[in-house]
Design a protein around this motif. Structure first.
Motif, short mmCIF file in Angstrom:
data_model
loop_
_atom_site.label_atom_id
_atom_site.label_comp_id
_atom_site.label_asym_id
_atom_site.label_seq_id
_atom_site.Cartn_x
_atom_site.Cartn_y
_atom_site.Cartn_z
N THR A 83 0.91 -1.11 -0.18
CA THR A 83 -0.01 0.05 -0.07
C THR A 83 1.12 1.27 0.06
O THR A 83 0.46 2.33 -0.54
CB THR A 83 -0.88 -0.10 1.43
N ALA A 84 1.90 1.33 0.99
CA ALA A 84 2.64 2.43 0.91
C ALA A 84 3.55 2.69 -0.52
O ALA A 84 3.34 3.84 -0.87
CB ALA A 84 3.97 2.14 2.01
N LEU A 85 3.85 1.52 -1.17
CA LEU A 85 4.40 2.03 -2.48
C LEU A 85 3.27 2.30 -3.59
O LEU A 85 3.53 3.19 -4.47
CB LEU A 85 5.27 0.67 -3.10
N PHE A 86 2.15 1.81 -3.35
CA PHE A 86 0.99 2.19 -4.26
C PHE A 86 0.69 3.79 -4.01
O PHE A 86 0.82 4.42 -4.93
CB PHE A 86 -0.10 1.50 -3.94
N HIS A 87 0.73 4.09 -2.89
CA HIS A 87 0.17 5.41 -2.56
C HIS A 87 1.43 6.43 -3.23
O HIS A 87 1.26 7.51 -3.64
CB HIS A 87 0.55 5.85 -0.99
N GLN A 88 2.83 6.05 -3.07
CA GLN A 88 3.76 6.86 -3.60
C GLN A 88 3.59 6.97 -5.08
O GLN A 88 3.99 7.94 -5.66
CB GLN A 88 5.16 6.52 -3.25
N LEU A 89 3.37 5.72 -5.87
CA LEU A 89 3.30 5.73 -7.39
C LEU A 89 2.25 6.73 -7.63
O LEU A 89 2.28 7.18 -8.76
CB LEU A 89 3.28 4.36 -7.59
N ALA A 90 0.96 6.49 -6.86
CA ALA A 90 -0.17 7.24 -7.27
C ALA A 90 0.19 8.67 -7.32
O ALA A 90 -0.34 9.50 -7.96
CB ALA A 90 -1.22 6.68 -6.17
N ALA A 91 0.80 9.16 -6.00
CA ALA A 91 0.97 10.65 -5.74
C ALA A 91 1.80 11.15 -7.09
O ALA A 91 1.62 12.57 -7.27
CB ALA A 91 1.84 10.90 -4.56
N ARG A 92 2.65 10.48 -7.51
CA ARG A 92 3.47 10.69 -8.82
C ARG A 92 3.07 10.51 -10.06
O ARG A 92 3.79 10.57 -10.91
CB ARG A 92 4.90 10.37 -8.33
N ARG A 93 1.76 10.04 -10.36
CA ARG A 93 1.13 9.81 -11.41
C ARG A 93 2.10 8.49 -12.20
O ARG A 93 2.26 9.00 -13.56
CB ARG A 93 0.86 10.92 -12.34
N SER A 94 2.70 7.95 -11.64
CA SER A 94 3.44 6.85 -12.32
C SER A 94 2.57 6.09 -13.75
O SER A 94 1.25 5.84 -13.65
CB SER A 94 3.91 5.76 -11.54
N ARG A 95 3.61 6.17 -14.69
CA ARG A 95 2.89 5.47 -15.98
C ARG A 95 2.83 3.73 -15.75
O ARG A 95 2.44 3.31 -16.80
CB ARG A 95 4.07 5.78 -17.05
N ILE A 96 3.16 3.50 -14.68
CA ILE A 96 3.10 1.99 -14.34
C ILE A 96 1.76 1.39 -14.41
O ILE A 96 1.59 0.46 -14.88
CB ILE A 96 3.67 1.67 -13.03
N PHE A 97 0.82 2.44 -13.81
CA PHE A 97 -0.61 2.13 -14.11
C PHE A 97 -1.00 2.01 -15.60
O PHE A 97 -2.32 1.22 -15.77
CB PHE A 97 -1.46 3.13 -13.19
N GLY A 98 -0.44 2.33 -16.39
CA GLY A 98 -1.18 2.47 -18.00
C GLY A 98 -0.65 1.13 -18.39
O GLY A 98 -1.39 1.06 -19.47
N VAL A 99 0.11 0.64 -17.96
CA VAL A 99 0.53 -0.99 -18.56
C VAL A 99 -0.25 -2.17 -18.00
O VAL A 99 -0.77 -3.12 -18.78
CB VAL A 99 1.92 -1.24 -18.43
N LEU A 100 -0.35 -2.03 -16.43
CA LEU A 100 -1.20 -3.16 -15.81
C LEU A 100 -2.59 -3.30 -16.43
O LEU A 100 -3.10 -2.43 -16.55
CB LEU A 100 -0.83 -2.97 -14.37
N ARG A 101 -2.98 -4.80 -16.07
CA ARG A 101 -4.46 -4.83 -16.19
C ARG A 101 -4.93 -4.97 -15.00
O ARG A 101 -6.19 -4.85 -14.39
CB ARG A 101 -5.00 -6.16 -16.99
N THR A 102 -4.33 -5.72 -13.98
CA THR A 102 -4.71 -6.08 -12.54
C THR A 102 -3.55 -5.58 -11.69
O THR A 102 -2.25 -5.85 -11.81
CB THR A 102 -4.65 -7.75 -12.48
N LEU A 103 -3.96 -4.96 -10.50
CA LEU A 103 -3.10 -4.53 -9.59
C LEU A 103 -3.69 -4.93 -8.09
O LEU A 103 -4.92 -4.46 -7.83
CB LEU A 103 -2.83 -3.09 -9.78
N LEU A 104 -3.04 -5.69 -7.42
CA LEU A 104 -3.36 -6.03 -6.08
C LEU A 104 -2.51 -5.21 -5.14
O LEU A 104 -1.05 -4.81 -5.50
CB LEU A 104 -2.90 -7.35 -5.61
#
Length: 602
Positions: free
Chosen positions: A248-269
């Protein structure tokens, strides 16, 4: 939903079954080595034969001490094919910690990378080094499944222990099989690629490795020893990863920085701590196709117990941890072990076939945490406070005891306190989390010194670093004359959590007269300051001494890459922990990029 018909024999049988169905399909890749299912089975079978020749068989404990890699996956499967069980070890753990875990598990042999085995001091007679240049190519015996494969022990996973002794959680093949084949969980298929980036000692690795291999999908190994945010994003992009788990902590940091990682994944736990509805909503609005799943579960119940598919509508308030899946059962009980009314808060108890048989060699602790609940059978007392919504989804409300989670790591403060009390200059100590649940949550130690002594945070940090994993070493320190007590005479941990360490003896050293930073040192110090939340003004400032940790380091590395165009690895970051040392690394990288000789080359 009907459960699929599975071959008997647990996870090894599932992998062998997939090898028969799709022998040429990609199974595992770490960027350097790629194995099809046929090659994976052949390599694991050949290594299993070698392990058998070394005396490993049903019931044997085998340590695994290797970098995250294809060969680590092969080694774990090979251990299982002998009938033995694996004890994952973290290469970053101090040598005494590794020795204690191996002794506690009764490991007959440790398999791993030659250099890591040597660093850990594993005797040659108890070590088997994996070939770094290749994997076994031919099996001398056909792979066989362990007797009573489903109920045999597969793993011993060590978690923090309140008495100072880590707890060895026993995980069976049946438990892993139920996790990775649950029809009411995240559905994976042969076309999926799942990212394996967690440490092998973290139970999320069980999902990352065996969920794809159980269904004919591929495991993509993040090869960096300590992957940065950019490393993870690049791995997802270049390997075409479709599913991943993030703390969760890493997700929060990536979300705050609008990481492009979310644009590739189909499923994220996402799991480990309470999920921020703001960050979840931000990601779902920007990437509406993403299947975002909030997961919860202790190691004692095999990685994940409940899950909830997050929708944008969930983000108007606290995001639930969801309902049990994969055969797990839950009850919300009061202090008398009676069910609480719907909507009322109580302690979460977990049951089902994925429950551990108990803690290795600790029957007293096992009896304390597990008991028979009328009408529900044997259940585990999680220590987590929850409430049930009308639809059965659970909301998380914190802990009923002193156990804490920081950046996804489960921490028993008692273990840290036990190690600190062994320092001769410490009289009393209490370890708490300040700003629990926030992105800057900090494990903080409040120390009462022994008479005539004044220990420094640096000395105490070094003491712990020689004994405990990095995530158990506090990032905040304060020396107090006495610990605050409640009316019943117990340490008032709530008061300490609200206490600023600066109120104790923690005043940082200020720059000496004439001590000015060079331009590059100023850039590094500015990146540190953004992550740490306070000014950094000394060239000899140490990142850990300033309250930094691995997640903060990821963002410093990311900022330096964006601001200066320099890629530092986390390994470089932590082996050069001062402002001055990192500025030198940056300078070398900049000179090399422009083809200019460094000072050493001149």
């Amino acid at each position: 939903m009907t459960s699929p018909v599975l071959p008997p024999g647990g996870v090894p049988a599932l992998v062998a079954h997939q090898a028969g169905l799709r022998p040429q399909a990609l199974a595992v890749s770490d960027g350097d080595t790629t194995l099809t299912y046929r090659e994976l089975v052949a390599a694991a079978s050949a290594l299993a034969a070698e392990l058998t020749a070394r005396g490993i068989g049903p019931g044997s404990a085998v340590g695994l001490l290797a970098a995250r890699s294809t060969r680590l996956v092969v080694a774990q499967l090979a251990v299982w094919w002998t009938g033995g069980h694996a004890v994952p070890l973290d290469p970053a753990y101090p040598r005494p910690r590794t020795a204690d875990m191996l002794a506690d598990a009764g490991a007959l042999l440790t398999v791993g990378d030659k250099a890591l085995l040597a660093e850990a001091g594993i005797p040659a007679a108890q070590a088997l080094a994996l070939d770094p240049n290749g994997l076994p190519q031919a099996a001398t015996t056909a792979p066989h499944l362990p007797p009573d494969g489903e109920h045999a022990l597969a793993l011993v996973m060590y978690t923090s222990g309140s008495t100072g002794r880590p707890k060895g959680v026993q995980v069976t093949h049946r438990a892993i099989t139920d996790l990775v084949t649950a029809p009411d969980a995240v559905v994976l298929g042969p076309g999926d690629r799942v990212l394996f980036h967690s440490p092998s000692t973290f139970d999320a690795a069980t999902f990352e490795i065996w969920s794809p291999l159980a269904v004919g999908a591929a495991v993509v190994v993040s090869p960096a020893e300590r992957p940065t945010a950019e490393d993870l994003t690049r791995d997802v992009e270049r390997f075409g990863v479709t599913a991943a788990f993030l703390t969760t902590a890493l997700f929060h940091q990536l979300a705050a920085r609008r990481s492009r990682i979310f644009g590739v994944l189909r499923t994220l736990l996402v799991g480990g701590e309470a999920l921020s509805p703001e960050h979840a909503g931000t990601v779902l609005r920007a990437f509406p196709w993403l299947d975002l799943v909030n997961v919860y579960g202790p190691t004692e119940a095999t990685t994940f117990t409940t899950l909830h598919r997050v929708r944008e509508a969930d983000c108007a308030g606290p995001v639930p941890i969801g309902r049990p899946f994969g055969g797990a059962r839950v009850r919300v009980l009061d202090e008398q072990f009676e069910p609480v009314p719907q909507g009322g808060r109580g302690e979460l108890w977990i049951g089902g076939a994925r429950l551990t048989p108990g803690y290795l060699g600790q029957p007293g602790l096992t009896a304390e945490r597990f008991r028979e609940i009328p009408g529900a059978g044997r259940m585990y007392r999680s220590g987590d406070l929850v409430s049930a919504r009308p639809d059965g989804a659970l909301d998380f409300h914190g802990r009923a005891d002193d156990q804490v989670k920081v950046r996804g790591f489960r921490i028993e403060p008692g273990e840290v306190e036990h190690a600190l009390r062994q320092h001769p200059e410490v009289s009393e100590v209490a370890v708490v989390v300040r700003r629990a649940g926030a992105e800057d949550a900090a494990l903080t130690a409040f120390v009462v010194p022994a008479e005539g002594h004044r220990p420094t945070g640096e000395a105490l940090r070094g003491h712990l670093a020689e004994r405990l994993p990095a995530h158990l070493v506090p990032t905040g320190w304060a020396v107090l004359a006495a610990l605050p007590l409640t009316g019943t005479g117990k340490v008032d941990r709530r008061a300490l959590a609200d206490t600023d360490p600066a109120d104790g003896d923690t005043t940082p050293a200020r720059p000496a007269d004439g001590d000015t930073l060079t331009p590059l040192q100023q850039e590094v110090a500015a990146a540190w300051a953004r992550a740490l939340g306070h000014p950094v003004e000394r060239a000899d400032a140490d990142f850990l001494a300033e309250g930094g940790h691995s997640l903060m380091a990821m963002w410093v590395v990311d900022d330096l890459r964006e601001d200066l165009g320099v890629d530092l690895s986390l390994a470089q970051f932590f082996t050069h922990p001062t402002v001055a040392a990192q500025a030198e690394l940056v300078e070398r990288a900049l000179l090399a990029a422009h083809g200019e000789p460094t000072e050493e080359q001149r």
